[in-house]
Design an enzyme around this catalytic site. Structure first.
Site, PDB file in Angstrom:
ATOM      1  N   LYS A   1      -8.026   6.382 -19.636  1.00 53.92           N
ATOM      2  CA  LYS A   1      -8.267   6.851 -21.007  1.00 53.92           C
ATOM      3  C   LYS A   1      -7.013   6.669 -21.874  1.00 53.92           C
ATOM      4  CE  LYS A   1     -12.023   8.289 -18.924  1.00 53.92           C
ATOM      5  NZ  LYS A   1     -13.002   7.343 -18.482  1.00 53.92           N
TER       6      LYS A   1
ATOM      7  N   ASP B   1      -6.802  18.860 -15.073  1.00 52.91           N
ATOM      8  CA  ASP B   1      -7.171  17.516 -15.502  1.00 52.91           C
ATOM      9  C   ASP B   1      -6.794  17.427 -16.982  1.00 52.91           C
ATOM     10  OD1 ASP B   1      -8.475  15.272 -16.514  1.00 52.91           O
ATOM     11  OD2 ASP B   1     -10.181  15.457 -15.149  1.00 52.91           O
TER      12      ASP B   1
ATOM     13  N   TYR C   1     -15.795  17.081 -16.289  1.00 52.64           N
ATOM     14  CA  TYR C   1     -16.407  15.751 -16.200  1.00 52.64           C
ATOM     15  C   TYR C   1     -17.410  15.728 -15.041  1.00 52.64           C
ATOM     16  CZ  TYR C   1     -16.784  10.833 -14.962  1.00 52.64           C
ATOM     17  OH  TYR C   1     -17.274   9.604 -14.620  1.00 52.64           O
TER      18      TYR C   1
ATOM     19  N   ARG D   1       0.850  -1.200   0.000  1.00 57.58           N
ATOM     20  CA  ARG D   1       0.000   0.000   0.000  1.00 57.58           C
ATOM     21  C   ARG D   1       0.887   1.251   0.000  1.00 57.58           C
ATOM     22  NH1 ARG D   1      -1.888   1.508   4.686  1.00 57.58           N
ATOM     23  NH2 ARG D   1      -2.478  -0.583   5.356  1.00 57.58           N
TER      24      ARG D   1
HETATM   25  N1  PLP Z   1     -11.579  13.242 -15.692  1.00 58.91           N
HETATM   26  C1  PLP Z   1     -12.069  13.127 -16.932  1.00 58.91           C
HETATM   27  C2  PLP Z   1     -11.815  14.226 -17.917  1.00 58.91           C
HETATM   28  C3  PLP Z   1     -12.808  12.009 -17.304  1.00 58.91           C
HETATM   29  O1  PLP Z   1     -13.290  11.907 -18.557  1.00 58.91           O
HETATM   30  C4  PLP Z   1     -13.030  10.990 -16.346  1.00 58.91           C
HETATM   31  C5  PLP Z   1     -13.826   9.774 -16.673  1.00 58.91           C
HETATM   32  O2  PLP Z   1     -14.511   9.689 -17.657  1.00 58.91           O
HETATM   33  C6  PLP Z   1     -12.508  11.141 -15.052  1.00 58.91           C
HETATM   34  C7  PLP Z   1     -11.784  12.277 -14.772  1.00 58.91           C
HETATM   35  C8  PLP Z   1     -12.721  10.085 -14.016  1.00 58.91           C
HETATM   36  O3  PLP Z   1     -11.861   9.012 -14.250  1.00 58.91           O
HETATM   37  P1  PLP Z   1     -12.166   7.470 -13.866  1.00 58.91           P
HETATM   38  O4  PLP Z   1     -13.349   7.045 -14.667  1.00 58.91           O
HETATM   39  O5  PLP Z   1     -10.902   6.775 -14.214  1.00 58.91           O
HETATM   40  O6  PLP Z   1     -12.449   7.446 -12.400  1.00 58.91           O
END
Ligand code: PLP
Length: 387
Positions: free
Chosen positions: A203, A178, A101, A49
């Protein structure tokens, strides 16, 4: 391998040949614990961990690709964002882009706000709105650029400058970006002054739609310490198996991103010329209102395209007819993924929240994969003929 190009670092950083066997891939260290020769005498690893060699390899690699000083991987993108906001205390204030998101404001408003951390949502493409929203207690500005799904671009350097001004006046405030949509191949926010970069590695970094993950890239020893502490305390770390998948994915990031963009551009151009498509959102199109800014801070325009079909029924009719493109949530995989933001990624915002950011029921988002462009265009042509 500082001084080397992006692809060289993607393939080599954090992953020299295994010293024991010469294996060119970092082994999956599937071990929760590590033998100690005597009490407290170990080889740098005590419990997974806290640290794990496969995870460390990935973390070193991602820090290098984003130009940060350290990286910290979590079990999903949302786990990474949750780790980010555990830096704050009751009374602290966070400014978040209004067009991010949908899961991000859901986490902030429905869980983190219960602990007395305050959130404001602003259109971060409007610098005056950002300035106006800053309070003496603001600790973080969190942005997504381009935004999901409207592909609006925020000027990273301009927001970083606002943070730097405040810091010069004694306020502890950071900018986190992000960077999931662009990947470090097309955009490196730290080069424009960002303090923290976040990704859903689910992604493009993984790239094969076969594992969830998230990362926070830090630029200071304080943030490194803070993110490591969260990994150790909350345990939402990425398993060595998933770390291996991301390491494998990252090796082809550059070639994949190039092809993603070729296909993204072809699709955006096709849609822009389609008589039944009233609006296309893609920063690579010269008619995109922030095309010039996109050219300045991104070295490519990426694979995400959103377009308007006019209504929920139209969107559904188009999606039902797709044969090569896969209808589903997510993005950034080798396969072309087509989603309906209003009922998928942004369902949690509610009708009012979606209306506020201009997200309609007729919008469809495409994450262009790396198939043959002509097959994708043919599939879209037959699907759109229903309109
Ligand atoms: N940030 C963006 C731009 C996303 O498109 C997503 C998920 O679609 C996330 C964060 C969240 O990521 P996760 O689905 O891996 O938890």
């Amino acid at each position: 391998m500082s001084g080397h190009g992006f692809s060289t670092r993607a393939i080599h950083d954090g992953q020299p040949a295994d010293p024991l066997t010469g294996a060119v891939n970092v082994p999956i260290y599937a071990s929760s614990t590590y033998a100690q020769e005597e009490i407290g005498k170990h080889r740098g690893y005590e419990y997974s961990r806290v640290s794990n060699p496969t995870r460390e390899a990935l973390e070193e690699n991602l820090a290098s690709l984003e130009g940060g000083t350290s990286a910290h991987v979590f079990s999903s993108g949302m786990a990474a964002i949750a780790a980010l906001v555990t830096m704050f205390k009751t009374g602290d204030h966070v400014i978040c882009g209004s067009n991010v998101y949908g899961g991000t404001p859901r986490l902030f408003d429905q869980i983190i706000a219960h602990y007395g951390i305050l959130f404001s949502y602003v259109d971060t493409t409007d610098l005056e709105q950002v300035r106006q929203a800053i309070k003496p207690t603001t600790r973080l500005i969190h942005i997504e650029t381009p935004t999901n799904p409207l592909m609006q671009i925020t000027d990273i350097r301009a927001i970083a400058d606002i943070c730097h001004e405040r810091r010069a006046a004694g306020q502890a405030i950071d900018l986190s970006v992000d960077n999931t949509f662009m990947s470090p191949y097309f955009q490196r926010p730290i080069e424009f002054g960002a303090d923290i970069v976040m990704h859903s590695t689910t992604k493009f970094l993984n790239g094969h739609s076969d594992g969830l993950g998230g990362v926070l890239v830090a630029t200071t020893p304080e943030h490194k310490e803070s993110f490591e502490f969260v990994q150790k305390c909350t345990g939402g770390i990425l398993s060595p198996f998933e770390c291996f998948l991301v390491l494998r994915g990252v090796k082809t990031l550059a070639v994949r991103m190039k092809q993603h963009e070729v296909n993204g551009y072809a699709i955006a151009n096709y849609l822009a010329g389609h008589a039944k498509v009233p609006q296309v959102y893609y920063p690579g199109l010269p008619q995109h209102p922030q095309h010039a800014l996109a050219q300045r801070q991104m070295s490519g325009f990426g694979a995400l395209i959103t377009f308007e079909t006019g209504s929920l029924d139209n969107a559904n009719a188009v999606l039902r007819r797709l044969r090569v493109c896969t209808v589903g949530e997510s993005l950034g995989g080798v396969e072309t993924l087509v989603s309906h933001p209003a009922t998928m990624t942004h369902a949690a915002l509610g009708e009012e929240g979606r209306a506020r950011i201009g997200l309609t029921d007729g919008m469809v988002r495409i994450s262009a994969g790396i198939e043959d462009a002509e097959d994708l265009l043919e599939d879209l042509e037959q699907a759109l003929s229903v309109l």
